[in-house]
Design an enzyme around this catalytic site. Structure first.
Site, short mmCIF file in Angstrom:
data_model
loop_
_atom_site.label_atom_id
_atom_site.label_comp_id
_atom_site.label_asym_id
_atom_site.label_seq_id
_atom_site.Cartn_x
_atom_site.Cartn_y
_atom_site.Cartn_z
N SER A 128 113.62 44.12 16.99
CA SER A 128 113.28 44.17 15.47
C SER A 128 113.19 42.91 14.77
CB SER A 128 114.93 44.48 15.07
OG SER A 128 114.84 44.67 13.56
N TYR A 141 123.95 44.05 14.69
CA TYR A 141 122.74 44.60 15.10
C TYR A 141 121.80 43.37 15.67
CZ TYR A 141 118.48 47.26 14.75
OH TYR A 141 117.25 47.76 14.86
N1 NAP Z 1 114.38 52.37 11.78
C1 NAP Z 1 114.19 51.03 11.59
O1 NAP Z 1 113.92 50.57 10.49
C2 NAP Z 1 114.00 50.11 12.84
C3 NAP Z 1 113.50 48.78 12.61
C4 NAP Z 1 113.34 48.26 13.61
C5 NAP Z 1 113.80 48.42 15.03
N2 NAP Z 1 114.40 49.65 15.19
C6 NAP Z 1 114.63 50.09 16.69
O2 NAP Z 1 113.60 51.15 17.01
C7 NAP Z 1 114.26 51.80 18.07
C8 NAP Z 1 114.39 53.28 17.76
O3 NAP Z 1 114.94 53.57 16.61
P1 NAP Z 1 114.67 54.70 15.62
O4 NAP Z 1 114.25 53.94 14.23
O5 NAP Z 1 113.34 55.40 16.03
O6 NAP Z 1 115.82 55.49 15.47
P2 NAP Z 1 116.22 57.11 15.58
O7 NAP Z 1 115.45 58.09 14.97
O8 NAP Z 1 117.72 57.01 15.43
O9 NAP Z 1 116.17 57.20 17.29
C9 NAP Z 1 116.93 56.47 18.19
C10 NAP Z 1 116.59 57.09 19.55
O10 NAP Z 1 117.63 56.46 20.50
C11 NAP Z 1 117.97 57.38 21.23
N3 NAP Z 1 119.35 56.88 21.71
C12 NAP Z 1 120.52 56.51 21.16
N4 NAP Z 1 121.35 56.23 22.00
C13 NAP Z 1 120.84 56.39 23.33
C14 NAP Z 1 121.53 56.30 24.62
N5 NAP Z 1 122.87 55.87 24.81
N6 NAP Z 1 120.76 56.64 25.61
C15 NAP Z 1 119.61 57.34 25.57
N7 NAP Z 1 119.03 57.37 24.30
C16 NAP Z 1 119.82 57.06 23.21
C17 NAP Z 1 118.30 58.56 20.23
O11 NAP Z 1 118.44 59.82 20.94
P3 NAP Z 1 119.70 60.72 21.30
O12 NAP Z 1 120.52 60.60 20.47
O13 NAP Z 1 119.26 62.15 21.64
O14 NAP Z 1 120.35 59.88 22.68
C18 NAP Z 1 117.09 58.54 19.58
O15 NAP Z 1 115.93 59.29 20.44
C19 NAP Z 1 115.81 51.42 18.23
O16 NAP Z 1 116.05 50.35 19.26
C20 NAP Z 1 116.08 50.35 16.69
O17 NAP Z 1 116.83 49.55 16.82
C21 NAP Z 1 114.31 50.74 14.27
#
Ligand code: NAP
Length: 266
Positions: A128, A141
């Protein structure tokens, strides 16, 4: 190309799985739910928990048994907690580090023996911009993502001379399930919590920025772009405005950075 992707059931992971499959890759999309948003040829849902080493080993062994090889791993599973440093319990802080940092570490360690045998493999971590830019009440975070960036860079050095490459993708605000899945540190109420007003104002701003943020496909395209390159970049920050933020953070003295962010956030 055979790819293991964690966090494939939602948001960035789901979009990346779709784009990679459309590009002809076979994507094993892992998550605790073990579901995919868009069932399609080329995406295989896998039930796994990045905090459970056995489930990762099993997933990798299953891929090798079926495909005979693994070309890339995308460590994308993650979550966020929100709360002040003073009141966040050690348990909550560890919960944050557990999935984002140790989950990424466990995923990489499950794949490395295969990559080493093959003398080839690509490791992409989804970190991030908050790994290089801290925001109030999201300190843990930021710490987890900064640690994951360090892990990715250090690993790249250790793998020098092998056919294994590492890259980190640093998204800014993306509209995904991340916002709804955010956890909150248990805080005292009323006058016992001097941060309450600032926490509420900042949370509104953060949620608004996330929900009106980039579409997850943009991050999926950045991942696909790196998988197609002969030599992956070390770090990729999608979209010019977030690139500029990353550059400013590198150039500004830390005091100036803290003052600037404190003037934008409460
Ligand atoms: N959204 C933003 O603004 C943003 C910005 C920068 C970086 N990110 C990063 O991008 C990545 C993806 O996040 P996203 O924004 O797409 O959020 P999201 O829609 O909440 O997706 C998160 C994913 O991670 C999975 N997950 C969570 N805990 C897990 C575990 N213990 N084992 C296996 N899978 C797990 C969830 O699936 P299940 O619940 O089915 O396990 C889901 O598929 C993350 O690392 C986040 O920190 C996001």
């Amino acid at each position: 190309m055979i790819v293991l992707l964690t966090g494939g059931s939602s948001g960035i992971g789901a979009a990346a799985a779709r784009l990679l499959a459309e590009a002809g890759m076979k994507v094993y999309a892992g998550s605790r739910r073990g579901t995919v948003e868009t069932p399609m040829e080329g995406i295989v849902p896998v039930k796994l928990d990045v905090n459970d080493k056995d489930s990762l080993d099993k997933a990798v062994a299953g891929i090798i048994a079926t495909e005979g090889r693994l070309d890339a791993v995308i460590c994308n599973a993650g979550n966020g907690i929100y709360g002040p440093v003073e009141f966040t319990s050690e348990e909550d802080a560890r919960y944050q580090m557990e999935t984002c940092f140790f989950g990424t570490l466990k995923t990489i360690q499950a794949c490395l023996p295969v990559f080493r045998r093959q003398n080839s493999g690509r490791i992409i971590t989804v970190t991030s911009v908050m790994g290089v830019l801290q925001l109030p009440f999201q300190t843990f975070y930021s710490a987890a993502k900064a640690a994951t960036l360090a892990l990715t860079d250090g690993l790249a050095m250790e793998l020098k001379g092998t056919g294994i490459q590492c890259c980190s993708i640093l998204p800014g605000d993306v509209s995904t399930g991340f916002t709804a899945a955010r956890r909150f540190s248990a805080c005292p109420e009323g006058a016992d919590n001097p941060y309450r007003a600032a926490m509420d104002v900042n949370l509104k701003k953060i949620e608004k920025d996330e929900l009106s943020g980039m579409q997850p496909e943009l991050i999926g395209k950045a991942i696909l772009g790196q998988l197609r390159r002969r030599r992956m970049a070390a770090r990729v920050t999608p979209r010019i405005d977030y690139k500029a933020v990353g550059l400013a953070v590198r150039l500004l003295p830390t005091r100036a950075k803290i003052d600037l962010i404190s003037s934008i956030y409460q």
